[in-house]
Motif scaffolding. Structure first.
Motif, short mmCIF file in Angstrom:
data_model
loop_
_atom_site.label_atom_id
_atom_site.label_comp_id
_atom_site.label_asym_id
_atom_site.label_seq_id
_atom_site.Cartn_x
_atom_site.Cartn_y
_atom_site.Cartn_z
N LEU A 1 0.81 -1.22 0.00
CA LEU A 1 0.00 0.00 0.00
C LEU A 1 0.84 1.27 0.00
O LEU A 1 0.34 2.35 -0.32
CB LEU A 1 -0.95 0.00 1.22
N CYS A 2 2.13 1.16 0.36
CA CYS A 2 3.00 2.35 0.47
C CYS A 2 3.01 3.12 -0.85
O CYS A 2 3.10 2.56 -1.93
CB CYS A 2 4.42 1.93 0.84
N GLU A 3 2.91 4.44 -0.74
CA GLU A 3 2.86 5.29 -1.93
C GLU A 3 4.25 5.70 -2.39
O GLU A 3 4.41 6.29 -3.45
CB GLU A 3 2.02 6.54 -1.61
N GLN A 4 5.24 5.45 -1.59
CA GLN A 4 6.61 5.87 -1.97
C GLN A 4 7.61 4.74 -1.70
O GLN A 4 8.57 4.91 -0.94
CB GLN A 4 7.02 7.10 -1.16
N LYS A 5 7.36 3.58 -2.34
CA LYS A 5 8.28 2.46 -2.14
C LYS A 5 9.66 2.86 -2.65
O LYS A 5 9.79 3.39 -3.75
CB LYS A 5 7.80 1.24 -2.93
N ALA B 1 8.94 -0.37 2.25
CA ALA B 1 7.93 0.66 2.52
C ALA B 1 8.66 1.86 3.12
O ALA B 1 9.64 1.70 3.84
CB ALA B 1 6.91 0.12 3.50
N CYS B 2 8.17 3.08 2.80
CA CYS B 2 8.89 4.27 3.27
C CYS B 2 8.70 4.50 4.77
O CYS B 2 9.56 5.07 5.42
CB CYS B 2 8.48 5.49 2.46
N GLY B 3 7.54 4.07 5.29
CA GLY B 3 7.28 4.27 6.72
C GLY B 3 6.79 5.66 7.06
O GLY B 3 6.47 5.94 8.22
N GLN B 4 6.74 6.55 6.06
CA GLN B 4 6.40 7.96 6.33
C GLN B 4 5.12 8.43 5.64
O GLN B 4 4.48 9.34 6.12
CB GLN B 4 7.54 8.88 5.80
N CYS B 5 4.81 7.84 4.49
CA CYS B 5 3.70 8.36 3.70
C CYS B 5 2.37 8.12 4.43
O CYS B 5 2.31 7.35 5.39
CB CYS B 5 3.67 7.73 2.30
N ALA B 6 1.33 8.78 3.95
CA ALA B 6 0.02 8.66 4.59
C ALA B 6 -0.43 7.20 4.65
O ALA B 6 -0.95 6.73 5.66
CB ALA B 6 -1.00 9.50 3.84
N ALA B 7 -0.18 6.46 3.55
CA ALA B 7 -0.61 5.06 3.51
C ALA B 7 0.13 4.23 4.57
O ALA B 7 -0.47 3.40 5.26
CB ALA B 7 -0.37 4.48 2.12
N CYS B 8 1.44 4.46 4.70
CA CYS B 8 2.22 3.72 5.70
C CYS B 8 1.70 4.00 7.11
O CYS B 8 1.54 3.09 7.91
CB CYS B 8 3.70 4.10 5.61
N LEU B 9 1.45 5.28 7.37
CA LEU B 9 0.99 5.64 8.72
C LEU B 9 -0.36 5.00 9.02
O LEU B 9 -0.59 4.49 10.11
CB LEU B 9 0.92 7.17 8.87
ZN ZN Z 1 5.02 4.62 2.62
#
Ligand code: ZN
Length: 379
Positions: free
Chosen positions: A51-55, A61-69
């Motif tokens: 689901l991460c938007e900025q792999k 996963a970036c861990g920061q984007c809205a999807a990750c959160l």
């Molecule tokens: Zn992310």
């Protein structure tokens, strides 16, 4: 693959990543691993990655984007959870939705918790067993037929498809031909109780048995257990983080001191000391007594390795390591330690079968003295 750490499951992680990178992501994956080996954290971290938007270029996963959160908080609108539960009150049907808040809280506090831990946390009475209802399966079909809200995927995590029972048949068509970009992640512990028809429609990913080292890291980093307690519980965990935590709750007494007293009595052939030790240790509840004996076996194993492997560093607390080091200077031979290990193993067998603890421990201590002398005590 994920921003939050997963321990001891490198093989399963790389299997999942390979599916993604090959461009052939199966639409139903069954993650199979025994209790406390981290199937649920792994499924959630894979969902986060998808689901991460900025792999990143590292395929993480970036861990920061809205999807990750949102995924980390288990509130992403395209991530759906189904797990065993029961009717919250008479007249209400069993549905995971009734307990989704509790589930988020439970997972945050106890990501490696067992289904028993989960059901207890929501107030299951006297081993009340959870299940996944037919209604919930029908609802799943409806929910997943809708378009993804935000993400590129709709992900349905089923924690313990064993609890579907024959209701699982309702899902067959959905699992076989899911709507586009729908991924099923089924987290199971044993395939025997999963419908054959479901098994045959999923791609299997096996989790590895958890190594002591991985369990130690999880206890310290995820559960904030002290280094010393983590080391001790890890060796008794039987590869199960949930079990390691139970061991920690039970293990309030100072086992190292008990082992010192015992070996002291055995090595000096001091019947008085042994008698006192037997009185004390035989009072432990059966499970603790078994764990205690297994811990003694672990320490003996480390002693043997320490006397045979130059520079050997046991993964133990400082106090335990010091004890093992001292014990190793006695230069036991392999046979003696092996014999003592077997004797303790036999005692564990008898303790598990509720033999009289005093008799077992006394016999064990005397047999160990004979082993030290290099002779056998006839049973
Ligand atoms: Zn992310």
């Amino acid at each position: 693959m994920q921003a939050q750490a997963i321990y001891g499951q490198e093989k399963a992680q790389s299997d999942l990543l390979n599916f993604y990178q090959s461009g052939h992501l199966p639409h139903a994956i069954l993650m199979l691993g025994k209790e406390g080996s981290g199937g649920l954290p792994l499924a959630i971290s894979f969902a986060q990655f998808l689901l991460c938007e900025q792999k990143g270029a590292q395929a993480e996963a970036c861990g920061q984007c809205a999807a990750c959160l949102k995924t980390k908080a288990l509130v992403h609108p395209d991530l759906h959870f189904t797990f065993p539960s029961f009717p919250p009150k008479p007249g209400v049907k069993t549905n995971s939705k009734n307990f989704i808040r509790e589930f988020r809280e439970f997972f945050t506090k106890h990501p490696y918790g067992s289904v028993t831990d989960w059901l207890e946390s929501i107030g299951a009475k006297d081993r009340q067993s959870g299940n996944i209802s037919a209604e919930e399966c029908k609802e799943m079909i409806e929910t997943l037929s809708l378009k993804a809200m935000e993400g590129a995927y709709k992900i349905q995590i089923v924690w313990r498809p064993e609890y579907l029972g024959k209701e699982g048949n309702i899902l067959l068509k959905l699992i076989e031909e899911p709507p586009s970009n729908t991924i099923f992640l089924l987290v199971a512990e044993q395939t025997d109780s999963v419908l054959e028809t479901i098994l045959s429609r999923t791609q299997l990913v096996r989790l590895q048995p958890m190594a002591d080292e991985a369990i130690r890291e999880i206890l310290q980093n995820v559960y904030q257990v002290s280094e010393q307690d983590a080391a001790r519980a890890a060796v008794l965990s039987e590869g199960n983080v949930a079990h390691a935590l139970t061991v920690l709750q039970e293990n309030e007494s100072d086992w190292l001191q008990l082992i010192k007293d015992w070996f002291n009595g055995v090595f000096t052939y001091n019947g008085n000391l042994i008698g006192k030790w037997v009185d004390q240790v035989s009072k432990l509840p059966t499970v603790q007594l078994k764990n205690f004996l297994m811990y003694a076996q672990q320490l003996l194993g480390h002693t043997l390795r320490m006397s045979m492997i130059p520079g050997y560093q046991p993964a133990l607390s400082a106090a335990d390591a010091q004890f093992v080091q001292k014990l190793a200077t006695r230069q036991f031979n392999y046979q003696t330690i092996n014999q003592m290990d077997n004797l303790i193993g036999t005692a564990v067998y008898h303790v598990e079968r509720n033999a009289n603890a005093k008799v077992v421990l006394l016999h064990l201590s005397v047999a160990m003295q004979y082993a030290l002398k290099g002779t056998k005590l006839s049973a």
